[in-house]
Motif scaffolding. Structure first.
Motif, short mmCIF file in Angstrom:
data_model
loop_
_atom_site.label_atom_id
_atom_site.label_comp_id
_atom_site.label_asym_id
_atom_site.label_seq_id
_atom_site.Cartn_x
_atom_site.Cartn_y
_atom_site.Cartn_z
N GLU A 7 0.84 -1.21 0.00
CA GLU A 7 0.00 0.00 0.00
C GLU A 7 0.87 1.26 0.00
N ASP A 8 1.98 1.23 0.75
CA ASP A 8 2.87 2.39 0.81
C ASP A 8 3.58 2.59 -0.53
N PHE A 9 4.00 1.51 -1.17
CA PHE A 9 4.63 1.62 -2.50
C PHE A 9 3.67 2.31 -3.47
N ILE A 10 2.42 1.86 -3.48
CA ILE A 10 1.43 2.42 -4.41
C ILE A 10 1.17 3.89 -4.09
N ARG A 11 1.02 4.22 -2.81
CA ARG A 11 0.77 5.60 -2.41
C ARG A 11 1.94 6.51 -2.77
N VAL A 12 3.15 6.09 -2.46
CA VAL A 12 4.33 6.91 -2.74
C VAL A 12 4.53 7.06 -4.24
N GLN A 13 4.32 5.99 -4.99
CA GLN A 13 4.44 6.08 -6.45
C GLN A 13 3.48 7.12 -7.00
N LYS A 14 2.26 7.14 -6.51
CA LYS A 14 1.27 8.11 -6.96
C LYS A 14 1.69 9.52 -6.59
N GLU A 15 2.10 9.72 -5.33
CA GLU A 15 2.51 11.05 -4.86
C GLU A 15 3.68 11.60 -5.68
N LEU A 16 4.70 10.78 -5.89
CA LEU A 16 5.87 11.23 -6.64
C LEU A 16 5.52 11.49 -8.11
N SER A 17 4.71 10.62 -8.69
CA SER A 17 4.30 10.81 -10.09
C SER A 17 3.57 12.13 -10.28
N LEU A 18 2.71 12.49 -9.34
CA LEU A 18 1.97 13.74 -9.42
C LEU A 18 2.86 14.96 -9.23
N LYS A 19 4.06 14.75 -8.69
CA LYS A 19 5.04 15.82 -8.56
C LYS A 19 5.95 15.92 -9.79
N GLY A 20 5.69 15.10 -10.80
CA GLY A 20 6.49 15.14 -12.02
C GLY A 20 7.76 14.32 -11.95
N ILE A 21 7.76 13.28 -11.13
CA ILE A 21 8.92 12.41 -10.97
C ILE A 21 8.62 11.07 -11.63
N ILE A 22 9.56 10.57 -12.42
CA ILE A 22 9.43 9.24 -13.01
C ILE A 22 9.79 8.24 -11.92
N VAL A 23 8.88 7.29 -11.67
CA VAL A 23 9.06 6.34 -10.58
C VAL A 23 9.30 4.94 -11.15
N ILE A 24 10.36 4.32 -10.67
CA ILE A 24 10.65 2.92 -10.98
C ILE A 24 10.38 2.14 -9.70
N SER A 25 9.61 1.09 -9.80
CA SER A 25 9.21 0.36 -8.61
C SER A 25 9.52 -1.13 -8.75
N VAL A 26 9.03 -1.89 -7.80
CA VAL A 26 9.21 -3.34 -7.84
C VAL A 26 8.30 -3.94 -8.91
#
Length: 109
Positions: A18-37
């Protein structure tokens, strides 16, 4: 905001899905490209079934390649938890000169 985007790789235990999904969303909305698991082995109970010991070694190595592609890493360290794979990723990031941010700064490593 269009232009050069910072790239961040998320690191942390896959039990914190849940934290991975939340942080990915938050960072993406800030204009950051997110690489995850690629999958959430702990949260989804896939260890011993889909994820064998051999597959775990491959996934850990792949995650270090994801760190190579990033400008920095963001550690999902909920309640201060950092497991052995994540510790290895943090050390790799340090060794390769990546900036490191933590979800919970009070648990700074």
């Amino acid at each position: 905001m269009v232009g050069k985007y910072k790239v961040v790789t998320l690191c942390g235990s896959t039990k914190f899905k849940e934290d991975f999904i939340r942080v990915q969303k938050e960072l993406s909305l800030k204009g950051i490209i997110v690489i995850s698991v690629g999958l959430f082995g702990h949260a989804d109970g896939e260890f011993g079934t889909i994820i064998t010991d051999e597959t775990k070694v491959m996934l850990d190595d792949m995650h270090k390649r994801k760190i190579d592609m990033a400008d920095e890493i963001y550690v999902i360290n909920k309640d201060g938890y950092i497991g052995s794979s994540t510790r290895s990723e943090i050390q790799y990031a340090k060794d390769t000169g990546k900036k490191i941010k933590y979800m919970e700064e009070s648990y700074f490593v």
